[in-house]
Design a protein around this motif. Structure first.
Motif, PDB file in Angstrom:
ATOM      1  N   SER A 231       0.847  -1.191   0.000  1.00  0.00           N
ATOM      2  CA  SER A 231       0.000   0.000   0.000  1.00  0.00           C
ATOM      3  C   SER A 231       0.881   1.239   0.000  1.00  0.00           C
ATOM      4  O   SER A 231       1.834   1.351   0.783  1.00  0.00           O
ATOM      5  CB  SER A 231      -0.908   0.014   1.232  1.00  0.00           C
ATOM      6  OG  SER A 231      -1.569   1.264   1.338  1.00  0.00           O
ATOM      7  N   LEU A 232       0.546   2.195  -0.864  1.00  0.00           N
ATOM      8  CA  LEU A 232       1.282   3.454  -0.945  1.00  0.00           C
ATOM      9  C   LEU A 232       0.610   4.557  -0.144  1.00  0.00           C
ATOM     10  O   LEU A 232       1.040   5.713  -0.207  1.00  0.00           O
ATOM     11  CB  LEU A 232       1.422   3.884  -2.404  1.00  0.00           C
ATOM     12  CG  LEU A 232       2.188   2.912  -3.318  1.00  0.00           C
ATOM     13  CD1 LEU A 232       2.111   3.378  -4.763  1.00  0.00           C
ATOM     14  CD2 LEU A 232       3.637   2.783  -2.872  1.00  0.00           C
ATOM     15  N   ALA A 233      -0.442   4.224   0.604  1.00  0.00           N
ATOM     16  CA  ALA A 233      -1.182   5.231   1.373  1.00  0.00           C
ATOM     17  C   ALA A 233      -0.262   5.930   2.367  1.00  0.00           C
ATOM     18  O   ALA A 233       0.478   5.282   3.118  1.00  0.00           O
ATOM     19  CB  ALA A 233      -2.340   4.573   2.118  1.00  0.00           C
ATOM     20  N   GLY A 234      -0.299   7.252   2.358  1.00  0.00           N
ATOM     21  CA  GLY A 234       0.498   8.041   3.283  1.00  0.00           C
ATOM     22  C   GLY A 234       1.884   8.385   2.781  1.00  0.00           C
ATOM     23  O   GLY A 234       2.641   9.077   3.474  1.00  0.00           O
ATOM     24  N   PHE A 235       2.245   7.903   1.579  1.00  0.00           N
ATOM     25  CA  PHE A 235       3.563   8.170   1.023  1.00  0.00           C
ATOM     26  C   PHE A 235       3.447   8.916  -0.303  1.00  0.00           C
ATOM     27  O   PHE A 235       2.440   8.808  -1.004  1.00  0.00           O
ATOM     28  CB  PHE A 235       4.338   6.864   0.776  1.00  0.00           C
ATOM     29  CG  PHE A 235       4.471   5.993   1.988  1.00  0.00           C
ATOM     30  CD1 PHE A 235       5.114   6.461   3.131  1.00  0.00           C
ATOM     31  CD2 PHE A 235       3.960   4.707   2.002  1.00  0.00           C
ATOM     32  CE1 PHE A 235       5.242   5.659   4.250  1.00  0.00           C
ATOM     33  CE2 PHE A 235       4.079   3.900   3.117  1.00  0.00           C
ATOM     34  CZ  PHE A 235       4.721   4.380   4.249  1.00  0.00           C
TER      35      PHE A 235
END
Length: 288
Positions: free
Chosen positions: A160-164
């Motif tokens: 998951s790339l969430a928050g980056f």
């Protein structure tokens, strides 16, 4: 009261994760009574109940669930700040270069791309020392959040790339890695259905986070070498991006999967980063 002390968060996180004051106190290396008093004081300061206590242990309230989630992120942030500050000042490498970056990579993935990135960055003006930190299947995000890494090669749909922040670098297909002597190894292609339930060859299981493994009959895998051995011995199989061919043994076979979703390799970094040194690494990666 709108502020929390790091010590309070660590105490609460231990109790929330153990769901038992005795085990939490042992984990923290302290006696149980002062830990209980600290949690009660925290509840009074916040004006909410965080835990429901009973004879068998404790349960989190709705407010406690929120603090568990938010507190974990807050502790990761403070740990990351300390680690990156020490790394930037050279405190974690006495006598070494003061500018140093850590790049987290998943073992056995994007080998050729990684080598190109390392060579190109080493030749860049004002390049920092770049340490490559191998990780497990889905550990790169955690390494970015807690400061063990400054950037990471991550792979969707697995990570998951969430928050980056991130930049796309490469897209590739997937392969089934099988024992070379297995009947399916002679096939030119396979489907996901073909490899989902192979008798006597259950898929390997990697930890999904916090040391827990998904359910299933396959062996629990800790590192790439262990996986390679078990595949060669005919005990398991695995699905990897096509670039994983770089580490295969003669005892392995790689068969393309025709209907597996494509794997996209990204370089990712904390969204709040203002590091000029890190910006140079990202710039090099996107120019490959």
């Amino acid at each position: 009261m709108d502020t929390l002390e790091t010590r309070e968060l660590r105490y609460f996180m231990a109790v929330a994760e153990e769901l038992h004051f005795g085990r939490a106190a042992e984990r923290l290396g302290m006696a149980q009574p002062p830990l209980s008093r600290a949690i009660q004081q925290l509840e009074r300061r916040l004006g909410v109940s965080l835990l429901t206590r009973n004879r068998r242990g404790v349960l989190l309230t709705g407010a406690g669930e929120v603090l568990l989630h938010e507190g974990r992120a807050a502790l990761d942030a403070t740990t990351a700040a300390a680690r990156r500050t020490r790394r930037a000042g050279g405190a974690d490498a006495p006598g070494g270069p003061r500018n140093r970056l850590v790049l987290a990579v998943k073992a056995a993935a994007s080998h050729e791309l990684l080598q190109k990135l390392l060579d190109a960055y080493a030749a860049a003006p004002d390049a920092a020392e770049l340490e490559v930190l191998p990780s497990g299947m889905c550990e790169q995000g955690e390494m970015l959040r807690d400061g063990r890494a400054d950037a990471a090669l991550m792979h969707t749909p697995f990570n998951s790339l969430a928050g980056f922040d991130s930049e796309e670098l490469m897209t590739e297909g997937q392969i089934a890695v099988l024992p070379a002597g297995h009947p399916l190894a002679a096939r030119r292609t396979l489907s996901m259905a073909d490899v989902s339930d192979i008798p006597g060859l259950p898929p390997a299981r990697w930890p999904s986070g916090h040391g827990t493994y998904p359910p299933g009959p396959g062996p629990e895998i800790h590192d790439q070498t262990q996986l390679a051995h078990l595949i060669a011995l005919g005990r398991t199989m695995a699905v990897f991006p096509d670039s994983a061919r770089a580490w295969l043994w003669a005892e392995h076979a790689a068969v393309p999967l025709t209907d597996a979703p494509p794997v996209v390799t990204h370089i990712a970094w904390p969204a709040h980063s203002r590091s000029h040194v890190l910006a140079g690494l990202i710039r090099t990666a996107t120019q490959l």
